[in-house]
Design a protein around this motif. Structure first.
Motif, mmCIF file in Angstrom:
data_model
loop_
_atom_site.group_PDB
_atom_site.id
_atom_site.type_symbol
_atom_site.label_atom_id
_atom_site.label_comp_id
_atom_site.label_asym_id
_atom_site.label_seq_id
_atom_site.Cartn_x
_atom_site.Cartn_y
_atom_site.Cartn_z
ATOM 1 N N ALA A 58 -7.205 -2.360 1.867
ATOM 2 C CA ALA A 58 -8.161 -2.539 0.775
ATOM 3 C C ALA A 58 -7.597 -3.453 -0.311
ATOM 4 O O ALA A 58 -8.335 -4.252 -0.910
ATOM 5 C CB ALA A 58 -8.539 -1.177 0.191
ATOM 6 N N LYS A 59 -6.299 -3.373 -0.574
ATOM 7 C CA LYS A 59 -5.688 -4.264 -1.555
ATOM 8 C C LYS A 59 -5.663 -5.700 -1.049
ATOM 9 O O LYS A 59 -5.892 -6.650 -1.826
ATOM 10 C CB LYS A 59 -4.278 -3.779 -1.893
ATOM 11 N N VAL A 60 -5.378 -5.898 0.224
ATOM 12 C CA VAL A 60 -5.418 -7.245 0.802
ATOM 13 C C VAL A 60 -6.818 -7.834 0.664
ATOM 14 O O VAL A 60 -6.988 -9.022 0.357
ATOM 15 C CB VAL A 60 -4.967 -7.206 2.279
ATOM 16 N N GLY A 96 0.842 -1.184 0.000
ATOM 17 C CA GLY A 96 0.000 0.000 0.000
ATOM 18 C C GLY A 96 0.879 1.235 0.000
ATOM 19 O O GLY A 96 2.004 1.208 0.511
ATOM 20 N N PHE A 97 0.373 2.305 -0.585
ATOM 21 C CA PHE A 97 1.149 3.536 -0.570
ATOM 22 C C PHE A 97 0.203 4.728 -0.544
ATOM 23 O O PHE A 97 -0.990 4.618 -0.847
ATOM 24 C CB PHE A 97 2.087 3.622 -1.780
ATOM 25 N N ALA A 98 0.757 5.865 -0.181
ATOM 26 C CA ALA A 98 0.013 7.123 -0.235
ATOM 27 C C ALA A 98 1.009 8.255 -0.370
ATOM 28 O O ALA A 98 2.205 8.096 -0.099
ATOM 29 C CB ALA A 98 -0.863 7.317 1.002
ATOM 30 N N VAL A 112 0.978 8.090 6.291
ATOM 31 C CA VAL A 112 1.090 6.702 6.748
ATOM 32 C C VAL A 112 -0.286 6.062 6.850
ATOM 33 O O VAL A 112 -0.511 4.929 6.398
ATOM 34 C CB VAL A 112 1.822 6.636 8.101
ATOM 35 N N ASP A 113 -1.232 6.786 7.439
ATOM 36 C CA ASP A 113 -2.574 6.245 7.626
ATOM 37 C C ASP A 113 -3.234 5.925 6.288
ATOM 38 O O ASP A 113 -3.849 4.860 6.129
ATOM 39 C CB ASP A 113 -3.418 7.242 8.409
ATOM 40 N N LEU A 114 -3.106 6.808 5.320
ATOM 41 C CA LEU A 114 -3.696 6.556 4.008
ATOM 42 C C LEU A 114 -3.037 5.355 3.332
ATOM 43 O O LEU A 114 -3.718 4.559 2.651
ATOM 44 C CB LEU A 114 -3.560 7.794 3.127
ATOM 45 N N ALA A 115 -1.739 5.179 3.517
ATOM 46 C CA ALA A 115 -1.060 3.995 2.975
ATOM 47 C C ALA A 115 -1.584 2.723 3.639
ATOM 48 O O ALA A 115 -1.707 1.679 2.981
ATOM 49 C CB ALA A 115 0.451 4.122 3.177
ATOM 50 N N LEU A 116 -1.906 2.798 4.928
ATOM 51 C CA LEU A 116 -2.472 1.636 5.623
ATOM 52 C C LEU A 116 -3.850 1.273 5.069
ATOM 53 O O LEU A 116 -4.169 0.089 4.891
ATOM 54 C CB LEU A 116 -2.568 1.918 7.125
#
Length: 392
Positions: free
Chosen positions: A137-139, A71-73, A128-132
């Motif tokens: 969501a990808k998982v 995940g990334f943001a 960081v939170d947006l990447a989480l």
């Protein structure tokens, strides 16, 4: 199937547009004589970059899970944010279940309380939170908006922020928000020029199209009151972020001073539920405008929105591309969204975080259906020169 854990956290910086959308080249409307808190000094009046608006650059946070998902943001924060992620926040993430977002947010916030609370630290925590959220969501192989409870409308409706509301109307947007160009230090002549621009735009767009002024923290209560009352005859819909973000008392007074029917909006540079609690409980504004990349991320925006709902206030997030789209489509008290016109002359619709993101959706005729792609639905552009200044 066991839920994966977080294996590694990485923080990168990149320059030239992207999340730090103020980091533009010459001749861009976003840097052309816009009223700012620094406009009291003549040498910093023409260009916002002259006083360093573009010094930070973009921060990119990647979070890799034990199953290989990433995940990334992106947000603003640059090298300072990268240092905070790598040297401080990573310890609260690695080894945790990807589902434990609430706990990770709590630990990041309270561990940085002695030097954080707002500003660059909350920008970083937001990234960081947006990447989480992107990772989870990808998982789960679904778009972020499904994790937020699912959409309450089929598509988003947008107003445009930029120097040319007349062109925005032709492109199908419901309204146009202009940067206020002249502040109190430019006196009566500046006020006259502001009103002339508004009158010209009203003539070009007609009576029904929304027009708003973005004042970018640059006014005082007296000037903002005079501007609002003088602009009323031109049907100005709202005045935005007129005062310092810390002047809650001034906002409460301004809201009483503006003409009936005109809205007072703010919150772009506010952070956390506690900051927005002050805005709401003190009656400072009609619409709050948190930026999900600055206010604490999606985890905190959920709390801010619930608080606003209880106060019968609207939440219209500050333009933050896909990160706000996935939120707005799930909330009844977010009836429309902002789109920043990032073309240099505000004469065409281009992706807001270009060139950093690929697959970034844009409105067509002022509307957009949020894509069903897992996560936030965007990819990092491999041609962007990412730099990892620190490692842990």
């Amino acid at each position: 199937m066991a839920m994966p854990t977080i294996r590694h956290v990485r923080a990168f910086t990149v320059r030239g547009g992207g999340a730090d959308y103020h980091d533009q080249g010459a001749d861009h409307w976003i840097d052309d004589h816009i009223s700012t808190p620094m406009a009291r000094y003549p040498q910093y009046r023409q260009s916002r970059q002259s006083f360093g608006l573009n010094v930070l650059g973009s921060l990119v946070v990647e979070i890799e899970a034990s199953d290989g998902s990433v995940g990334f943001a992106v947000t603003t924060g640059g090298e300072i944010g990268a240092f905070i992620v790598e040297k401080h926040l990573a310890r609260f993430l690695e080894g945790q279940l990807v589902t434990d977002i609430e706990k990770m947010w709590d630990q990041m916030y309270y561990a940085t309380l002695y030097y954080g609370r707002k500003g660059i630290v909350l920008n970083t925590i937001s990234g960081v939170d947006l990447a989480l959220w992107d990772l989870l969501a990808k998982v789960r192989k679904e778009p972020v908006y499904q994790l937020l409870g699912g959409p309450v409308r089929d598509e988003l409706t947008f107003y445009a922020t930029g120097a040319r509301p007349d062109l925005a109307k032709q492109m199908g947007f419901i309204g146009g928000k202009m940067p206020l160009q002249h502040g109190p230090a430019e006196g009566e002549e500046g006020l006259r020029l502001n009103l002339e621009k508004l009158a010209d735009m009203r003539e070009k767009v007609g009576d029904e199209f929304w027009l708003m002024f973005d004042c970018w923290m640059s006014l005082d209560v007296n000037y903002a009151t005079r501007l609002a009352n003088a602009a009323h005859e031109y049907g100005l819909k709202w005045v935005e972020e007129c005062l310092s973000p810390d002047d809650y008392w001034g906002y409460a007074q301004l809201r009483k001073n503006v003409p009936r029917g005109m809205l007072v909006t703010t919150g772009e540079h506010e952070a956390t539920r506690w900051g927005f609690r002050l805005l709401l409980e003190m009656g400072c504004c009609d619409i709050i405008q948190p930026d999900v990349g600055w206010c604490g991320g999606m985890t905190e925006l959920i709390k801010i929105s619930a608080l606003a709902d209880a106060h019968n206030a609207l939440v219209v997030p500050h333009g933050s591309s896909v990160y706000s789209y996935h939120f707005v489509v799930t909330r009844h008290n977010s009836p429309f969204a902002e789109f920043l016109m990032m073309a240099p002359q505000a004469d065409k619709v281009v992706p807001m975080f270009n060139p950093l993101l690929l697959d970034e959706p844009v409105p067509v005729n002022g509307r957009m259906k949020v894509p069903e792609t897992p996560g936030f639905g965007v990819r990092l552009n491999p041609e962007c020169n990412l730099h990892r200044p620190y490692q842990h």
